[in-house]
Design a protein around this motif. Structure first.
Motif, PDB file in Angstrom:
ATOM      1  N   ALA A  99       5.337 -20.346  30.418  1.00  0.00           N
ATOM      2  CA  ALA A  99       6.116 -19.364  29.655  1.00  0.00           C
ATOM      3  C   ALA A  99       6.404 -18.108  30.467  1.00  0.00           C
ATOM      4  CB  ALA A  99       5.391 -19.004  28.364  1.00  0.00           C
ATOM      5  N   ARG A 100       6.776 -18.289  31.729  1.00  0.00           N
ATOM      6  CA  ARG A 100       7.143 -17.118  32.545  1.00  0.00           C
ATOM      7  C   ARG A 100       8.410 -16.479  31.990  1.00  0.00           C
ATOM      8  NH1 ARG A 100       5.884 -21.206  35.940  1.00  0.00           N
ATOM      9  NH2 ARG A 100       3.936 -20.985  37.099  1.00  0.00           N
ATOM     10  N   ARG A 101       8.453 -15.176  32.073  1.00  0.00           N
ATOM     11  CA  ARG A 101       9.599 -14.447  31.554  1.00  0.00           C
ATOM     12  C   ARG A 101      10.627 -14.220  32.659  1.00  0.00           C
ATOM     13  NH1 ARG A 101       9.279 -12.651  26.519  1.00  0.00           N
ATOM     14  NH2 ARG A 101       7.270 -12.855  25.462  1.00  0.00           N
ATOM     15  N   GLY A 102      11.890 -14.135  32.244  1.00  0.00           N
ATOM     16  CA  GLY A 102      12.967 -13.962  33.210  1.00  0.00           C
ATOM     17  C   GLY A 102      13.886 -12.825  32.825  1.00  0.00           C
ATOM     18  N   LEU A 103      14.991 -12.738  33.538  1.00  0.00           N
ATOM     19  CA  LEU A 103      15.929 -11.630  33.376  1.00  0.00           C
ATOM     20  C   LEU A 103      17.348 -12.175  33.303  1.00  0.00           C
ATOM     21  CD1 LEU A 103      16.346  -8.498  33.455  1.00  0.00           C
ATOM     22  CD2 LEU A 103      16.518  -8.715  35.942  1.00  0.00           C
ATOM     23  N   ILE A 104      18.136 -11.634  32.387  1.00  0.00           N
ATOM     24  CA  ILE A 104      19.557 -11.963  32.291  1.00  0.00           C
ATOM     25  C   ILE A 104      20.358 -10.682  32.486  1.00  0.00           C
ATOM     26  CG2 ILE A 104      21.435 -12.744  30.807  1.00  0.00           C
ATOM     27  CD1 ILE A 104      19.506 -14.575  29.390  1.00  0.00           C
ATOM     28  N   VAL A 105      21.291 -10.707  33.424  1.00  0.00           N
ATOM     29  CA  VAL A 105      22.210  -9.588  33.642  1.00  0.00           C
ATOM     30  C   VAL A 105      23.567 -10.036  33.116  1.00  0.00           C
ATOM     31  CG1 VAL A 105      23.275  -8.060  35.332  1.00  0.00           C
ATOM     32  CG2 VAL A 105      20.910  -8.815  35.651  1.00  0.00           C
ATOM     33  N   SER A 106      24.053  -9.341  32.100  1.00  0.00           N
ATOM     34  CA  SER A 106      25.261  -9.783  31.394  1.00  0.00           C
ATOM     35  C   SER A 106      26.226  -8.630  31.221  1.00  0.00           C
ATOM     36  CB  SER A 106      24.877 -10.342  30.017  1.00  0.00           C
ATOM     37  OG  SER A 106      26.009 -10.518  29.187  1.00  0.00           O
ATOM     38  N   GLY A 107      27.515  -8.914  31.365  1.00  0.00           N
ATOM     39  CA  GLY A 107      28.520  -7.887  31.134  1.00  0.00           C
ATOM     40  C   GLY A 107      29.886  -8.335  31.603  1.00  0.00           C
ATOM     41  N   PRO A 108      30.880  -7.465  31.497  1.00  0.00           N
ATOM     42  CA  PRO A 108      32.236  -7.820  31.921  1.00  0.00           C
ATOM     43  C   PRO A 108      32.313  -8.067  33.418  1.00  0.00           C
ATOM     44  CG  PRO A 108      32.220  -5.840  30.535  1.00  0.00           C
ATOM     45  CD  PRO A 108      30.811  -6.127  30.898  1.00  0.00           C
ATOM     46  N   ALA A 109      33.365  -8.735  33.833  1.00  0.00           N
ATOM     47  CA  ALA A 109      33.595  -8.958  35.260  1.00  0.00           C
ATOM     48  C   ALA A 109      33.830  -7.624  35.954  1.00  0.00           C
ATOM     49  CB  ALA A 109      34.807  -9.875  35.452  1.00  0.00           C
ATOM     50  N   GLY A 110      33.363  -7.529  37.203  1.00  0.00           N
ATOM     51  CA  GLY A 110      33.620  -6.338  38.002  1.00  0.00           C
ATOM     52  C   GLY A 110      32.695  -5.176  37.749  1.00  0.00           C
ATOM     53  N   THR A 111      31.600  -5.396  37.010  1.00  0.00           N
ATOM     54  CA  THR A 111      30.680  -4.297  36.705  1.00  0.00           C
ATOM     55  C   THR A 111      29.422  -4.314  37.565  1.00  0.00           C
ATOM     56  OG1 THR A 111      29.858  -5.643  34.846  1.00  0.00           O
ATOM     57  CG2 THR A 111      31.478  -3.930  34.335  1.00  0.00           C
ATOM     58  N   GLY A 112      29.389  -5.146  38.597  1.00  0.00           N
ATOM     59  CA  GLY A 112      28.298  -5.074  39.568  1.00  0.00           C
ATOM     60  C   GLY A 112      27.114  -5.976  39.317  1.00  0.00           C
ATOM     61  N   LYS A 113      27.301  -7.058  38.552  1.00  0.00           N
ATOM     62  CA  LYS A 113      26.177  -7.937  38.228  1.00  0.00           C
ATOM     63  C   LYS A 113      25.634  -8.648  39.473  1.00  0.00           C
ATOM     64  CE  LYS A 113      28.680 -10.203  35.336  1.00  0.00           C
ATOM     65  NZ  LYS A 113      29.864  -9.362  35.538  1.00  0.00           N
ATOM     66  N   THR A 114      26.532  -9.243  40.258  1.00  0.00           N
ATOM     67  CA  THR A 114      26.095  -9.958  41.458  1.00  0.00           C
ATOM     68  C   THR A 114      25.453  -9.007  42.453  1.00  0.00           C
ATOM     69  OG1 THR A 114      27.769 -11.696  41.207  1.00  0.00           O
ATOM     70  CG2 THR A 114      26.855 -11.374  43.407  1.00  0.00           C
ATOM     71  N   ILE A 115      26.029  -7.817  42.604  1.00  0.00           N
ATOM     72  CA  ILE A 115      25.424  -6.829  43.494  1.00  0.00           C
ATOM     73  C   ILE A 115      24.005  -6.520  43.048  1.00  0.00           C
ATOM     74  CG2 ILE A 115      25.521  -4.413  44.227  1.00  0.00           C
ATOM     75  CD1 ILE A 115      28.542  -4.589  44.155  1.00  0.00           C
ATOM     76  N   ALA A 116      23.810  -6.348  41.744  1.00  0.00           N
ATOM     77  CA  ALA A 116      22.495  -5.977  41.226  1.00  0.00           C
ATOM     78  C   ALA A 116      21.456  -7.052  41.492  1.00  0.00           C
ATOM     79  CB  ALA A 116      22.589  -5.678  39.730  1.00  0.00           C
ATOM     80  N   ILE A 117      21.784  -8.313  41.199  1.00  0.00           N
ATOM     81  CA  ILE A 117      20.759  -9.350  41.366  1.00  0.00           C
ATOM     82  C   ILE A 117      20.520  -9.674  42.838  1.00  0.00           C
ATOM     83  CG2 ILE A 117      21.269 -10.313  39.094  1.00  0.00           C
ATOM     84  CD1 ILE A 117      22.518 -12.749  40.553  1.00  0.00           C
ATOM     85  N   THR A 118      21.555  -9.579  43.667  1.00  0.00           N
ATOM     86  CA  THR A 118      21.332  -9.853  45.085  1.00  0.00           C
ATOM     87  C   THR A 118      20.539  -8.730  45.745  1.00  0.00           C
ATOM     88  OG1 THR A 118      23.555  -8.989  45.594  1.00  0.00           O
ATOM     89  CG2 THR A 118      23.320 -11.377  45.388  1.00  0.00           C
ATOM     90  N   GLN A 119      20.715  -7.496  45.281  1.00  0.00           N
ATOM     91  CA  GLN A 119      19.896  -6.402  45.799  1.00  0.00           C
ATOM     92  C   GLN A 119      18.450  -6.552  45.342  1.00  0.00           C
ATOM     93  OE1 GLN A 119      20.637  -3.890  48.110  1.00  0.00           O
ATOM     94  NE2 GLN A 119      22.322  -5.346  48.344  1.00  0.00           N
ATOM     95  N   LEU A 120      18.240  -7.047  44.128  1.00  0.00           N
ATOM     96  CA  LEU A 120      16.891  -7.379  43.680  1.00  0.00           C
ATOM     97  C   LEU A 120      16.284  -8.434  44.590  1.00  0.00           C
ATOM     98  CD1 LEU A 120      14.484  -7.612  41.730  1.00  0.00           C
ATOM     99  CD2 LEU A 120      15.904  -9.121  40.298  1.00  0.00           C
TER     100      LEU A 120
END
Length: 350
Positions: A99-120
């Motif tokens: 039961a490990r917990r995870g993270l979902i980054v959700s929002g409109p296109a172009g708001t930096g989601k991929t940047i955020a998770i790749t920097q993580l």
């Protein structure tokens, strides 16, 4: 790049050409990303630039074009929030056996989601490297993207492709999954980034099977899973029985367009500082911060595209500067255009 010799410039350009073929969803491309981009090119004086022989000047300009073509990563508050939340979950999951917990980054296109998770992912891997110096057989982070109309076999193959594992036509799902789990376990994978999650639809059989495969991977691997996608919070992925399981284990971080505040002005200033143009007057873009916000709808992806595109045009046309008119000449994505139009109508109605 600080050297101005043609040989040095050609070497940098060859390296750039080689880099262009490497993607984040391969281990080679991911490691190149972790190592960081090359140093920005030095800006020669205008007189030196004008006196360069034509071949050398062409290479010098090509180097600047390549620099402006790169996507700049900025430590925004959203990126920092994602990094902190992700780091917290990694620590909480360190001794979990289920039961490990995870993270979902959700929002409109172009708001930096991929940047955020790749920097993580980058911060996690750099920390792992610091803790295990001179150890080259670890793969702390796996990054995969969900293909359009994905099947369970396709997503398993994406994991295998990142790791460089061969997948033959006769390989069955069990073989692929066991190979992936074996390598990830042996190489101490602690963070799994799954991007483009919106390509999964739980209303279809294949989509449900993909979700089940990801869940199975998360149960087999002692790693923290991070998902990112467009408007996941409003999709079928968090509804129904399968969706309830995801919603019950994953923290949701929403991404949004930036408001026109001091942070937005700081983003513009940071991007302006990276320009390598001979006639650009510092402060021009920061004085246009409100226009840029209205023009891009507060989308960081659109802001980056507009500034980088205008910088490239400035070199190609020889103007060597960015103006309001040159920014308006860069076609933006439909989302940014729609968001900007809605903001304009809202402001006009007040």
């Amino acid at each position: 790049m600080t050297s101005s010799t043609p040989a040095a410039r050609q070497a940098v350009l060859r390296e750039s050409d080689a880099e262009a073929g490497r993607q984040l969803n391969t281990l080679t491309g991911w490691r190149r990303f972790i190592d960081g981009p090359p140093e920005p090119p030095a800006l020669s004086s205008r007189s030196t630039w004008q006196q360069m022989p034509v071949p050398e000047r062409d290479l010098y300009d090509e180097d600047r074009l390549d620099h402006h073509a790169r996507m700049l990563t900025i430590a925004t508050s959203f990126v920092e929030k994602t990094a902190i939340c992700g780091r917290r979950l990694v620590l909480l999951n360190r001794h979990a056996i289920s039961a490990r917990r995870g993270l979902i980054v959700s929002g409109p296109a172009g708001t930096g989601k991929t940047i955020a998770i790749t920097q993580l992912g980058r911060s996690h891997e750099l920390l792992d490297r610091a803790r295990h110096p001179h150890v080259n057989d670890r793969i702390p982070v796996v990054y995969v993207t969900v293909p359009p109309a994905a099947t369970a076999r396709m997503i398993a193959t994406e994991f295998a492709r990142f790791l460089g594992l061969p997948v033959r036509a006769r390989s069955n799902m069990t073989d692929i999954i066991e190979a992936v789990v074996g390598v990830c376990t042996d190489t101490c994978t602690g963070l799994v980034l799954v991007d483009e999650l919106h390509n999964i639809s739980l209303t279809s059989r294949h989509g449900a099977e993909v979700a089940d495969t990801l869940k199975y991977f998360s149960e087999r691997l002692p790693a923290t899973f991070v998902y990112a996608g467009i408007d996941i919070a409003e999709s079928s992925l968090l509804s129904g029985t399968r969706g309830a399981q995801i919603a019950g284990r994953f923290t949701l971080i929403p991404s949004r367009p930036f408001p026109c505040n001091s942070e937005w002005k700081g983003l513009v200033a940071t991007m302006e500082d990276t320009l390598r143009l001979h006639d650009h007057r510092p402060g021009t873009l920061t004085s246009l911060d409100r226009f840029l916000h209205n023009h891009t709808g507060g989308m960081i992806g659109s802001l980056s595209h507009a500034i980088r595109g205008a910088a490239i045009d400035a070199i190609l046309t020889g103007t060597e500067k960015i103006t309001k008119r040159s920014l308006q000449a860069i076609p933006l994505d439909h989302t940014a255009h729609t968001t900007a139009s809605m903001a304009t109508k809202t402001a006009a109605s007040r």
